[in-house]
Design a protein around this motif. Structure first.
Motif, PDB file in Angstrom:
ATOM      1  N   ASN A  75     -29.207  21.053   6.128  1.00  0.00           N
ATOM      2  CA  ASN A  75     -29.055  19.673   5.642  1.00  0.00           C
ATOM      3  C   ASN A  75     -27.761  19.527   4.829  1.00  0.00           C
ATOM      4  N   GLU A  76     -27.457  20.555   4.051  1.00  0.00           N
ATOM      5  CA  GLU A  76     -26.223  20.505   3.242  1.00  0.00           C
ATOM      6  C   GLU A  76     -24.994  20.515   4.163  1.00  0.00           C
ATOM      7  N   HIS A  92     -28.846  15.268   0.813  1.00  0.00           N
ATOM      8  CA  HIS A  92     -29.332  16.268   1.781  1.00  0.00           C
ATOM      9  C   HIS A  92     -30.859  16.392   1.791  1.00  0.00           C
ATOM     10  N   ALA A  93     -31.495  16.047   0.663  1.00  0.00           N
ATOM     11  CA  ALA A  93     -32.954  16.210   0.611  1.00  0.00           C
ATOM     12  C   ALA A  93     -33.683  15.012   1.200  1.00  0.00           C
ATOM     13  N   LYS A  94     -33.082  13.848   1.128  1.00  0.00           N
ATOM     14  CA  LYS A  94     -33.819  12.632   1.511  1.00  0.00           C
ATOM     15  C   LYS A  94     -33.260  11.913   2.734  1.00  0.00           C
ATOM     16  N   VAL A 251     -30.956  13.538  12.263  1.00  0.00           N
ATOM     17  CA  VAL A 251     -30.878  12.098  12.041  1.00  0.00           C
ATOM     18  C   VAL A 251     -30.567  11.904  10.562  1.00  0.00           C
ATOM     19  N   VAL A 252     -29.742  10.907  10.281  1.00  0.00           N
ATOM     20  CA  VAL A 252     -29.343  10.653   8.887  1.00  0.00           C
ATOM     21  C   VAL A 252     -29.540   9.165   8.563  1.00  0.00           C
ATOM     22  N   ALA A 280     -25.596  26.667  13.647  1.00  0.00           N
ATOM     23  CA  ALA A 280     -25.254  25.246  13.457  1.00  0.00           C
ATOM     24  C   ALA A 280     -24.556  25.044  12.114  1.00  0.00           C
ATOM     25  N   VAL A 281     -25.013  25.744  11.091  1.00  0.00           N
ATOM     26  CA  VAL A 281     -24.374  25.642   9.772  1.00  0.00           C
ATOM     27  C   VAL A 281     -22.915  26.081   9.887  1.00  0.00           C
ATOM     28  N   LYS A 282     -22.719  27.173  10.594  1.00  0.00           N
ATOM     29  CA  LYS A 282     -21.356  27.687  10.786  1.00  0.00           C
ATOM     30  C   LYS A 282     -20.489  26.619  11.477  1.00  0.00           C
ATOM     31  N   ALA A 283     -21.037  26.017  12.513  1.00  0.00           N
ATOM     32  CA  ALA A 283     -20.291  25.006  13.273  1.00  0.00           C
ATOM     33  C   ALA A 283     -19.932  23.813  12.390  1.00  0.00           C
ATOM     34  N   LEU A 284     -20.922  23.318  11.662  1.00  0.00           N
ATOM     35  CA  LEU A 284     -20.734  22.083  10.889  1.00  0.00           C
ATOM     36  C   LEU A 284     -19.806  22.261   9.689  1.00  0.00           C
TER      37      LEU A 284
END
Ligand SMILES: Cc1ncc(COP(=O)(O)O)c(C=O)c1O
Length: 393
Positions: A75-76, A92-94, A251-252, A280-284
């Motif tokens: 999320n972060e 990131h939490a909501k 989704v955001v 995915a974290v690495k990519a983003l």
């Protein structure tokens, strides 16, 4: 056994993608070589640093359990990506929810939100899951025509008030599939005002946010003031980082809508495999130079196809975005006739436009999923096919 599918299943049409694949197989059986430009699954590999992260993480045997809503780092990372790429601040939490591909969220959102009989505004032509998801929920589809003369934007003033009184949600996608048009900020502002007035949840599908060409601005719906009050935006790593088979998206936006989808999903799935989340974290959080290179590659493909088709006398509009060309077909065929003859006679597989809604009739969708040399070859085959047809006439 005499087993008949449910009424909901019967409402779903058999996939045209399967029909095209069967037709291709039959042509190949007869010795025809087919260049397949039908399915929008990227042929590019993911960046090597993403593959490395995945391989490393797979070795960690403590990470093979259910992951439920996913890891906080994901999320972060989405928040970082949205801030860097589109100037959008997210909590990131909501305001972020991980998905098993954006398809997961798009397929289930309507069931989490819509009661039988409630209306959903859906683009025609549009990506097929929009309509299918409303049917699954028992909702009523109200098609919004996307016409060339209106820059493929829906005319919100054309929707009758009695429909709007029963409408709970609308779906839009810029750039979209199969219609590759872009929206400007003014359109998004109009949508926000409209949604406020009529109390409608706006769902923006931004799956092609990183395949925008010719230096056009990449406008996230979430970047427009007021969007979070009325809407959410789906996005994915499938096309951006060529991770389509990994099944990870997100989704955001609007917290209430995200909560409803999260509650629904908590009943039906247990999350994405941990190593995929790590990748995915690495990519983003990468330096994004990869994305610039990728856009250039797609631009080359688009040029090769369109220039080749131009030689055949078939003038096709230049896509401003996505991995597709939405091509108005020459006169004398229906979309299906044209697409099927292209497979059988030219050896080129594309998707007939009516697969995306009644207003897709008269078009075919061509996917840029082969290198420029193959796209030029496909255009040459189409040129020959059209020339033969002219002689026959
Ligand atoms: C417009 C659009 N939205 C969503 C999706 C779903 O993508 P994924 O579930 O891989 O994120 C696709 C896939 O082709 C698409 O074209």
């Amino acid at each position: 056994m005499n087993l008949i599918g449910s009424e909901k299943l019967q409402k779903m049409s058999a996939s045209i993608f399967q029909e095209v694949a069967d037709r291709k197989k039959a042509a190949m059986k007869k010795g025809k070589e087919v260049i397949d430009l039908s399915v929008g699954s990227p042929d590019f590999p993911p960046p090597s640093f993403v593959v490395d992260a995945l391989v490393k993480s797979v070795q960690d045997t403590s990470k093979y359990g259910y992951t439920l809503k996913g890891i906080a780092e994901f999320n972060e990372a989405v928040c970082y990506f949205y801030k860097q790429r589109y100037g959008v601040d997210l909590d990131h939490a909501k305001e972020v929810l991980q998905l098993m591909g954006s398809q997961d969220g798009l397929a289930h959102l309507a069931t989490a939100i819509i009661n039988p009989g409630e209306y959903v505004l859906v683009p025609d032509p549009g990506y097929p899951i929009y309509e299918a998801s409303v049917n699954l929920a028992g909702g009523v589809i109200y098609p919004m025509p996307l016409l060339e003369e209106n820059r493929f934007l829906p005319n919100l003033n054309d929707i009758p008030l009695e429909v709007l009184q029963k409408t709970k949600m609308m779906i839009i996608s810029y750039p979209g599939n199969p219609v590759t048009a872009l929206a400007d900020e003014a359109f998004f502002e109009e949508v926000i005002e409209f949604a406020r007035t009529h109390n409608i949840l706006v769902v923006h599908d931004f799956a092609y946010s990183e395949l925008i060409f010719d230096n056009h601005p990449q406008i996230s719906f979430m970047a427009v003031p007021g969007a979070k009050e009325v809407g959410i935006e789906f996005n994915s790593l499938s096309k951006t980082f060529n991770m389509a088979g990994c099944r990870i998206g997100y989704v955001v936006g609007n917290e209430e809508a995200i909560n409803l989808l999260a509650t629904f999903k908590s009943n039906i799935d247990y999350g994405v495999f941990y190593p995929i989340q790590q990748a995915a974290v690495k990519a983003l959080t990468s330096d994004f130079s990869y994305l610039h290179e990728q856009v250039k590659e797609y631009e080359l493909r688009r040029e090769a196809l369109i220039a080749g088709l131009k030689k055949s006398g078939w003038q096709v509009a230049k896509s401003p975005a996505t991995m597709f060309v939405w091509a108005k077909i020459p006169e004398g065929w229906t979309s299906r006739q044209f697409a099927f003859e292209l497979i059988d006679q030219a050896g080129v597989a594309v998707i007939p436009g009516d697969a995306f809604g009644s207003l897709g009739e008269g078009y075919v969708r061509i996917a840029l999923v082969q290198p420029p040399v193959m796209l030029s070859q496909a255009a040459e085959r189409i040129e020959q096919f059209l020339a033969d047809r002219l002689i026959e006439k």
